[in-house]
Design a protein around this motif. Sequence first.
Motif, PDB file in Angstrom:
ATOM      1  N   TRP A   6     -42.771 -10.283 -58.475  1.00  0.00           N
ATOM      2  CA  TRP A   6     -42.063 -11.136 -59.393  1.00  0.00           C
ATOM      3  C   TRP A   6     -41.271 -12.162 -58.612  1.00  0.00           C
ATOM      4  O   TRP A   6     -41.062 -12.048 -57.421  1.00  0.00           O
ATOM      5  CB  TRP A   6     -41.144 -10.334 -60.305  1.00  0.00           C
ATOM      6  CG  TRP A   6     -40.335  -9.337 -59.595  1.00  0.00           C
ATOM      7  CD1 TRP A   6     -39.254  -9.550 -58.792  1.00  0.00           C
ATOM      8  CD2 TRP A   6     -40.563  -7.928 -59.573  1.00  0.00           C
ATOM      9  NE1 TRP A   6     -38.790  -8.391 -58.293  1.00  0.00           N
ATOM     10  CE2 TRP A   6     -39.565  -7.376 -58.754  1.00  0.00           C
ATOM     11  CE3 TRP A   6     -41.490  -7.098 -60.193  1.00  0.00           C
ATOM     12  CZ2 TRP A   6     -39.487  -6.019 -58.529  1.00  0.00           C
ATOM     13  CZ3 TRP A   6     -41.403  -5.748 -59.962  1.00  0.00           C
ATOM     14  CH2 TRP A   6     -40.415  -5.225 -59.139  1.00  0.00           C
ATOM     15  N   ASP A  44     -40.105  -0.536 -69.139  1.00  0.00           N
ATOM     16  CA  ASP A  44     -39.023   0.169 -68.453  1.00  0.00           C
ATOM     17  C   ASP A  44     -38.261   1.106 -69.395  1.00  0.00           C
ATOM     18  O   ASP A  44     -37.033   1.038 -69.515  1.00  0.00           O
ATOM     19  CB  ASP A  44     -38.028  -0.840 -67.827  1.00  0.00           C
ATOM     20  CG  ASP A  44     -38.711  -1.843 -66.935  1.00  0.00           C
ATOM     21  OD1 ASP A  44     -39.674  -1.472 -66.245  1.00  0.00           O
ATOM     22  OD2 ASP A  44     -38.274  -3.021 -66.935  1.00  0.00           O
ATOM     23  N   MET A  72     -37.899 -11.758 -69.431  1.00  0.00           N
ATOM     24  CA  MET A  72     -37.209 -10.655 -70.111  1.00  0.00           C
ATOM     25  C   MET A  72     -35.765 -11.059 -70.383  1.00  0.00           C
ATOM     26  O   MET A  72     -35.022 -11.390 -69.459  1.00  0.00           O
ATOM     27  CB  MET A  72     -37.258  -9.392 -69.245  1.00  0.00           C
ATOM     28  CG  MET A  72     -38.669  -8.975 -68.854  1.00  0.00           C
ATOM     29  SD  MET A  72     -38.742  -7.492 -67.827  1.00  0.00           S
ATOM     30  CE  MET A  72     -38.513  -6.214 -69.048  1.00  0.00           C
ATOM     31  N   ALA A 107     -34.899  -3.226 -65.867  1.00  0.00           N
ATOM     32  CA  ALA A 107     -34.802  -1.832 -66.309  1.00  0.00           C
ATOM     33  C   ALA A 107     -33.360  -1.370 -66.531  1.00  0.00           C
ATOM     34  O   ALA A 107     -32.437  -1.767 -65.807  1.00  0.00           O
ATOM     35  CB  ALA A 107     -35.475  -0.943 -65.272  1.00  0.00           C
ATOM     36  N   ILE A 166     -31.686  -2.946 -58.585  1.00  0.00           N
ATOM     37  CA  ILE A 166     -32.260  -2.817 -59.927  1.00  0.00           C
ATOM     38  C   ILE A 166     -32.432  -1.337 -60.270  1.00  0.00           C
ATOM     39  O   ILE A 166     -32.207  -0.456 -59.460  1.00  0.00           O
ATOM     40  CB  ILE A 166     -33.633  -3.508 -60.038  1.00  0.00           C
ATOM     41  CG1 ILE A 166     -34.646  -2.883 -59.065  1.00  0.00           C
ATOM     42  CG2 ILE A 166     -33.508  -4.999 -59.821  1.00  0.00           C
ATOM     43  CD1 ILE A 166     -36.091  -3.326 -59.301  1.00  0.00           C
ATOM     44  N   GLU A 215     -39.353   1.965 -56.389  1.00  0.00           N
ATOM     45  CA  GLU A 215     -38.371   1.520 -57.379  1.00  0.00           C
ATOM     46  C   GLU A 215     -38.318   2.553 -58.493  1.00  0.00           C
ATOM     47  O   GLU A 215     -38.952   3.602 -58.421  1.00  0.00           O
ATOM     48  CB  GLU A 215     -38.736   0.136 -57.935  1.00  0.00           C
ATOM     49  CG  GLU A 215     -40.070   0.111 -58.669  1.00  0.00           C
ATOM     50  CD  GLU A 215     -40.474  -1.276 -59.139  1.00  0.00           C
ATOM     51  OE1 GLU A 215     -39.861  -2.271 -58.722  1.00  0.00           O
ATOM     52  OE2 GLU A 215     -41.432  -1.370 -59.938  1.00  0.00           O
ATOM     53  N   ALA A 216     -37.551   2.256 -59.547  1.00  0.00           N
ATOM     54  CA  ALA A 216     -37.556   3.002 -60.803  1.00  0.00           C
ATOM     55  C   ALA A 216     -37.192   4.483 -60.682  1.00  0.00           C
ATOM     56  O   ALA A 216     -37.928   5.351 -61.137  1.00  0.00           O
ATOM     57  CB  ALA A 216     -38.923   2.861 -61.483  1.00  0.00           C
ATOM     58  N   THR A 273     -46.799  -2.345 -62.556  1.00  0.00           N
ATOM     59  CA  THR A 273     -45.559  -1.579 -62.437  1.00  0.00           C
ATOM     60  C   THR A 273     -45.704  -0.254 -63.162  1.00  0.00           C
ATOM     61  O   THR A 273     -46.457  -0.123 -64.124  1.00  0.00           O
ATOM     62  CB  THR A 273     -44.370  -2.348 -63.036  1.00  0.00           C
ATOM     63  OG1 THR A 273     -44.680  -2.673 -64.390  1.00  0.00           O
ATOM     64  CG2 THR A 273     -44.060  -3.593 -62.238  1.00  0.00           C
ATOM     65  N   HIS A 275     -43.002   2.622 -64.562  1.00  0.00           N
ATOM     66  CA  HIS A 275     -41.582   2.939 -64.758  1.00  0.00           C
ATOM     67  C   HIS A 275     -41.498   4.003 -65.851  1.00  0.00           C
ATOM     68  O   HIS A 275     -42.055   3.816 -66.932  1.00  0.00           O
ATOM     69  CB  HIS A 275     -40.825   1.670 -65.175  1.00  0.00           C
ATOM     70  CG  HIS A 275     -39.343   1.814 -65.081  1.00  0.00           C
ATOM     71  ND1 HIS A 275     -38.579   1.058 -64.217  1.00  0.00           N
ATOM     72  CD2 HIS A 275     -38.490   2.640 -65.726  1.00  0.00           C
ATOM     73  CE1 HIS A 275     -37.316   1.406 -64.347  1.00  0.00           C
ATOM     74  NE2 HIS A 275     -37.236   2.367 -65.262  1.00  0.00           N
ATOM     75  N   HIS A 290     -44.497   3.118 -69.347  1.00  0.00           N
ATOM     76  CA  HIS A 290     -45.111   1.923 -69.929  1.00  0.00           C
ATOM     77  C   HIS A 290     -46.503   1.691 -69.349  1.00  0.00           C
ATOM     78  O   HIS A 290     -46.831   2.171 -68.264  1.00  0.00           O
ATOM     79  CB  HIS A 290     -44.206   0.681 -69.827  1.00  0.00           C
ATOM     80  CG  HIS A 290     -43.997   0.139 -68.441  1.00  0.00           C
ATOM     81  ND1 HIS A 290     -42.785  -0.329 -67.982  1.00  0.00           N
ATOM     82  CD2 HIS A 290     -44.851  -0.035 -67.396  1.00  0.00           C
ATOM     83  CE1 HIS A 290     -42.910  -0.756 -66.734  1.00  0.00           C
ATOM     84  NE2 HIS A 290     -44.157  -0.586 -66.362  1.00  0.00           N
TER      85      HIS A 290
HETATM   86  O1  FUB Z   1     -39.380  -4.861 -65.717  1.00  0.00           O
HETATM   87  C1  FUB Z   1     -38.931  -5.462 -64.529  1.00  0.00           C
HETATM   88  C2  FUB Z   1     -39.096  -4.520 -63.374  1.00  0.00           C
HETATM   89  O2  FUB Z   1     -40.433  -4.085 -63.302  1.00  0.00           O
HETATM   90  C3  FUB Z   1     -38.317  -3.227 -63.451  1.00  0.00           C
HETATM   91  O3  FUB Z   1     -36.962  -3.335 -63.168  1.00  0.00           O
HETATM   92  C4  FUB Z   1     -39.092  -2.415 -62.495  1.00  0.00           C
HETATM   93  O4  FUB Z   1     -38.811  -1.034 -62.552  1.00  0.00           O
HETATM   94  C5  FUB Z   1     -40.503  -2.736 -62.890  1.00  0.00           C
HETATM   95  O5  FUB Z   1     -40.915  -1.957 -63.967  1.00  0.00           O
END
Ligand code: FUB
Length: 479
Positions: A6, A44, A72, A107, A166, A215-216, A273, A275, A290
Amino acid sequence: MRNRRWFRPAVGVAAALLVGVGLTGPAVPASAANPIITSIYTADPAPLVVGNTMYVYAGRDEAAVGENNFRMREWHVLSSTDANTWTHHGARASIATFGWAGADAWASEVEPRNGRYYWYTSVNGNGPGWMDIGVAVGDSPLGPFTDAKGGPLVSDSTPNSSGLNIDPTVFTDDDGQAYLYWGGYWGVRAARLKPNMIELDGPVVTPSGLTNFWEAPWMFKRNGLYYLMYAANDTNGCVTSSSYACQRYATATNPMGPWTQRGVVLDRVSSTTNHAGVVQFDGQWYMVYHTADAPGGGNFRRSVAVDRLYFNADGTMRKVVQTGGGPGPGPGQPPAGTNLAPSATASTSYVSPWESLAALNNGGVPANSADRGNLVYGNWPEQGTQWVEYTWPSARTVNRIATYWFDDNQGIDLPASCQVQYWTGSGYANVPGQSGCGVAGNAYNVTTFNPVSTSRLRLNVTARSGYSTGLLEWLAFQP
Ligand code: FUB
């Protein structure tokens, strides 16, 4: 940076995007299957159980078709009282909730404390730095929510913070101490929270043992053991392309670790992704995650799904089966639909003389897998693969079965595997497109397949080594 999926949108663009964000919307029915909502794209997810209701907090994906960036601005809430049918409560927070933020409602997770609900969010601050963690608070699970702090709880200027601040997960232990884990780009971090839930209590630490963390994170506790589930993207048992991710998990006997990595609990999903959150609701465990599975979906147009999660007796987690049908009804409740079993005649390769084949389709409502209250079918002492079969006087179209397995905690155990077959007119064949044939106890296991028209439906059941198998109910549904 490798694997960066991203990009930071220009602040001016982000500010323009704020126009029109309203935190309104009547509660509307969502869905009873996966994805659980298709009227908007959602990502998320973070589940929370309050009383008899499961809430799911999720970001909203608004990327246009073909747009390769997260767009988002809002966090939405869904709720359910059976983990199967969902109500959409609309956006309950947005980047406008945080006056200091400008974009990227990534998230989030909600944690209750003293009758208030603290909504920890990933959001892009307006000043220097990139992603921050904000906290909103409300007096009910649906809010209204307002900024609890007036600035980020964690930012790039927080000593030892993550390279990407995040994906907060907050866990409150039995003694009232709350813990915050977060991070991205392989940088997981942890800190204690003060009882006010809006300040760190002590230094930010780098927990050990969370192998391949990407992540996550999601933290919970079960039977005195701490679990930390997280997205990983290694190609050493997780995914075959590091553009995707799986969910690994680790366990620890202390909430700050050290952690021991235990394996993969959710394989890659259809979006890049991955999550997820885990929750216990009405005696069952669920994985909320998701995918890109909604019509028109994609990596930036994701959708929330819910499926059952099972633990082994030693506390390890079984890999979640991703279904299109959703988790099915609550404990003991048969799935909805037209059940053709009552009009069938049952037969079997073997039934113990003291048990009854009539158990299969007598409409019993099992309380659990050891419930002998309404006849049971068992094939002890036979082992290996045994079968049960339904015969109808003429062909029926079937595309789904549900099995409630018998387990007497003695010679009969839950099966190792099962396979549905149908009579083609000249022999038996496996049903086409069969989903994983579930072998969980204390619940209906729903197995789906492409519709078949047949007068005989057979279920081959393979026992675990040293055991026989049994059934309390076997349902067969027309499409
Ligand atoms: O939705 C944006 C980002 O993508 C989230 O913060 C991450 O966990 C990944 O799902």
